[in-house]
Design a protein around this motif. Structure first.
Motif, short mmCIF file in Angstrom:
data_model
loop_
_atom_site.label_atom_id
_atom_site.label_comp_id
_atom_site.label_asym_id
_atom_site.label_seq_id
_atom_site.Cartn_x
_atom_site.Cartn_y
_atom_site.Cartn_z
N ASP A 11 0.83 -1.20 0.00
CA ASP A 11 0.00 0.00 0.00
C ASP A 11 0.87 1.25 0.00
N ASP A 12 0.43 2.24 -0.69
CA ASP A 12 0.82 3.67 -0.61
C ASP A 12 1.68 4.23 -1.75
N HIS A 59 -5.64 3.41 -4.63
CA HIS A 59 -5.90 3.89 -3.29
C HIS A 59 -6.60 5.24 -3.53
N HIS A 110 -4.67 9.71 -0.14
CA HIS A 110 -4.70 8.80 1.00
C HIS A 110 -5.78 9.20 2.01
N PRO A 168 -7.64 3.02 2.13
CA PRO A 168 -6.57 3.65 2.91
C PRO A 168 -6.86 3.55 4.41
N PHE A 169 -5.87 3.21 5.18
CA PHE A 169 -5.99 2.97 6.63
C PHE A 169 -7.00 1.85 6.94
ZN LIG Z 1 -2.45 3.23 2.54
#
Ligand SMILES: [Zn+2]
Length: 251
Positions: A37-38, A95, A99, A136-137
């Motif tokens: 992720d990210d 994503h 974010h 996200p999260f």
């Molecule tokens: Zn993320």
């Protein structure tokens, strides 16, 4: 508790537990996916290099608005990193662009975030489709989940679990690929369960470093996991490929 917080909690519980996009798995053998992720620069470089060394393609859920910035625990990948991952045949996933947590967005704001991410990734990679999304999260709510499942083939959560039997495509389950939580015991149990239930294990992590963050993996752990999966003979495929093998319903 305020009514508003109570309602938000309900929306999260409902999003997590209501199977809003059921899919009966019809894969012929257990499957494994490696997802990031990210994306941290170390994941795009060291993480991808480890996958490449084993002939494995991963899925990288990019928040394009973060590229080239500095996060609390790592530097983010650059546009060049993402272009290289895509060119090498890894899957680029979606994503939110900045974010943002989807449960804090209106439907219109969420759509704008996804549009912006798609536009940015098209500018980086050329024409690209992004069928698969990660929250996200891990934050979600039932209404935003329903919005996302109309747009994406799948949405990946951060809830722990094996995907097996009748899965929820809009709330795919994961196994943390974190040095902090993935013990040899847990790995063996997870792969045993995948074998027994013909399941799909989706590993997920962030940075890949010798001293990873609390939500990251060391190269050593990544290698151990890959070797354990290879020893079982389970194919390691992208989320896109796994869904094809599981058998998406006719469009
Ligand atoms: Zn993320």
């Amino acid at each position: 508790m305020k009514l508003r917080e109570f309602m938000a909690g309900l929306a999260r519980k409902a999003g997590r537990h209501l199977n809003t996009q059921p899919l009966g798995m019809r894969n012929r053998e257990p499957l494994v996916s490696f997802t990031f992720d990210d994306i941290a620069d170390s994941a795009a470089r060291h993480g991808a290099a480890i996958l490449d060394a084993h002939g494995i393609k991963g899925t990288f859920y990019v928040a394009a608005g973060l590229l080239g910035t500095r996060d609390e625990f790592w530097n983010l990948a650059t546009a060049d990193d993402i272009r290289r991952l895509n060119a090498a045949g890894h899957e680029i996933g979606c994503h939110t662009h900045d974010h943002r947590k989807v449960d804090e967005l209106s439907a219109a704001e969420l759509a704008a975030q996804c549009d912006a991410n798609h536009a940015a990734l098209t500018a980086i990679c050329g024409p690209i489709d992004l069928p698969n999304f990660a929250y996200p999260f891990g934050r979600q709510s039932l209404p935003r989940k329903r919005d996302l499942q109309r747009r994406f083939t799948s949405c990946r959560s951060v809830y722990e679990g094996l995907n097996a039997g009748r899965i929820d495509r809009a709330m795919l389950r994961v196994t943390e690929l974190y040095d902090r939580t993935l013990t040899a015991d847990k790995l063996a149990r997870t792969l045993d369960a995948a074998a027994a239930q013909n399941g799909w294990v989706i590993f997920y992590t962030h940075d890949v470093a010798d001293n990873p963050s609390w939500i990251g993996a060391s190269p050593r752990l990544m290698t151990e996991v890959i070797e354990a999966v290879e020893a079982r003979g389970f194919p390691c495929v992208t989320v896109r490929e796994a869904l094809a093998r599981i058998g998406l319903p006719e469009a």
